[in-house]
Design a protein around this motif. Structure first.
Motif, short mmCIF file in Angstrom:
data_model
loop_
_atom_site.label_atom_id
_atom_site.label_comp_id
_atom_site.label_asym_id
_atom_site.label_seq_id
_atom_site.Cartn_x
_atom_site.Cartn_y
_atom_site.Cartn_z
N MET A 107 0.83 -1.14 0.08
CA MET A 107 0.03 -0.01 -0.09
C MET A 107 0.80 1.30 0.08
O MET A 107 0.53 2.28 -0.76
CB MET A 107 -1.02 0.21 1.33
N LEU A 110 2.28 1.65 -3.23
CA LEU A 110 1.12 1.94 -4.35
C LEU A 110 0.65 3.64 -4.21
O LEU A 110 0.63 4.38 -5.07
CB LEU A 110 -0.26 1.40 -4.07
N MET A 111 0.73 4.18 -3.12
CA MET A 111 0.54 5.44 -2.77
C MET A 111 1.65 6.30 -3.38
O MET A 111 1.51 7.24 -4.13
CB MET A 111 0.53 5.76 -1.28
N SER A 118 -4.21 5.13 -0.49
CA SER A 118 -4.34 3.50 -0.79
C SER A 118 -5.27 3.10 0.31
O SER A 118 -4.92 3.50 1.44
CB SER A 118 -2.97 2.79 -0.88
N SER A 235 -7.09 -0.75 -2.97
CA SER A 235 -7.56 0.39 -3.87
C SER A 235 -6.70 1.62 -3.74
O SER A 235 -6.00 1.83 -2.98
CB SER A 235 -9.21 0.73 -3.61
N ILE A 236 -6.86 2.51 -4.62
CA ILE A 236 -6.49 4.01 -4.49
C ILE A 236 -7.62 4.69 -4.97
O ILE A 236 -8.43 4.53 -5.68
CB ILE A 236 -5.23 4.21 -5.67
N VAL A 255 -2.54 -0.98 -9.57
CA VAL A 255 -3.49 -1.72 -8.45
C VAL A 255 -3.66 -3.22 -8.71
O VAL A 255 -3.59 -3.90 -7.66
CB VAL A 255 -5.17 -0.99 -8.35
#
Length: 269
Positions: A107, A110-111, A118, A235-236, A255
């Protein structure tokens, strides 16, 4: 080094190691366990043939593992199987496996890659329960603190989780439940929801297109466990002016990859 002190680092001698730094006998034992775990029972000759080893070598490995209950033999069929001790060790991995713990590094990555918040959520009583979040540094951002509930049909994570359902299951789930409207874009028709879920299955990610909150979009993919079940959604989410259609496609792929990475960490194939 002082007498009684603790040795650190590598030992001076590498006796017993294969080129590349592995222990040959241990490698063979793990090959045997991997082969036995791949299906039903196997005879000694079948194992020897599959692993390209002599029957005598395989027998020594098997009897060593048998003494430690990592394998066992069926007396009536003369076939070898994975034993109880191997299961016990595998169960120890499952006990320490935690979807939040496994997701946090992914996460954060991803952010950083998307610049958006995220989120991680699970299904709870027909809703999405948000259980973890890594916030973006942007001043305008989506905010779903742990403990927040959101309806499945109007959430990116919710629709990612629903993508594991077939149409019959979706029909049963929403048979006696009206799809509540939150914005002009909320899907309130079961037929349209099924179309949206089908699209999510095909592309590997679901989209909340300002369906829960006007001006906010969310891209999500399901996280699977070792049984292939969707146990969470990753998710984002962010404002629609940053999550344009082009960004949705690009970030959707990121994602999906992130959710796949967490799924593999949970034992999914």
């Amino acid at each position: 080094m002082k007498s009684g002190g603790r040795r650190r680092g590598r030992p001076k001698s590498f006796a017993g190691l294969k080129p590349g730094g592995t222990i040959q006998a241990l490698d063979r034992a793990l090959d045997v366990l991997t082969a036995l775990a791949g299906g039903g029972g196997m005879t000694l000759s079948e194992l020897a043939t599959q692993l390209d080893q002599s029957a005598a070598t395989m027998y020594r490995v098997l009897t060593t593992l048998e003494r430690r209950v990592f394998v066992e033999m069926s007396a009536d069929r003369q076939e070898w199987y994975v034993g109880a001790e191997a299961y016990r060790l595998g169960s120890a991995f499952l006990r320490r496996t935690n979807v939040v713990e496994r997701s946090r590094p992914v996460m954060r990555m991803l952010m950083q890659e998307t610049g958006e918040t995220s989120n991680l959520g699970i299904e709870k009583d027909g809703n999405v329960l948000f259980i973890s979040q890594v916030e973006t540094h942007e001043s305008i951002r989506a905010f779903f603190p742990p403990g927040t509930l959101s309806p499945l049909h109007a959430s990116g994570i919710g629709k990612a989780l629903l993508s594991a359902y077939d149409d019959a299951q979706l029909g049963r789930l929403f048979r006696d439940k009206a799809l509540e409207r939150f914005t002009d874009k909320t899907i309130v028709s079961l037929a349209k929801l099924q179309e949206d879920i089908k699209r999510a299955r095909e592309q590997g990610f679901a989209l909340d297109d300002e369906e829960r909150k006007a001006g906010m979009r969310c891209v999500a993919s399901p996280v699977l466990n070792n049984h292939g079940e969707a146990v969470a959604g990753l998710s984002i989410s962010g404002p629609a002016h940053r999550l344009t259609d082009a960004h949705v496609v690009k970030f959707g792929g990121l994602v999906r990859q992130a959710a796949t990475e967490v799924s593999r960490a949970l034992g999914a194939t």
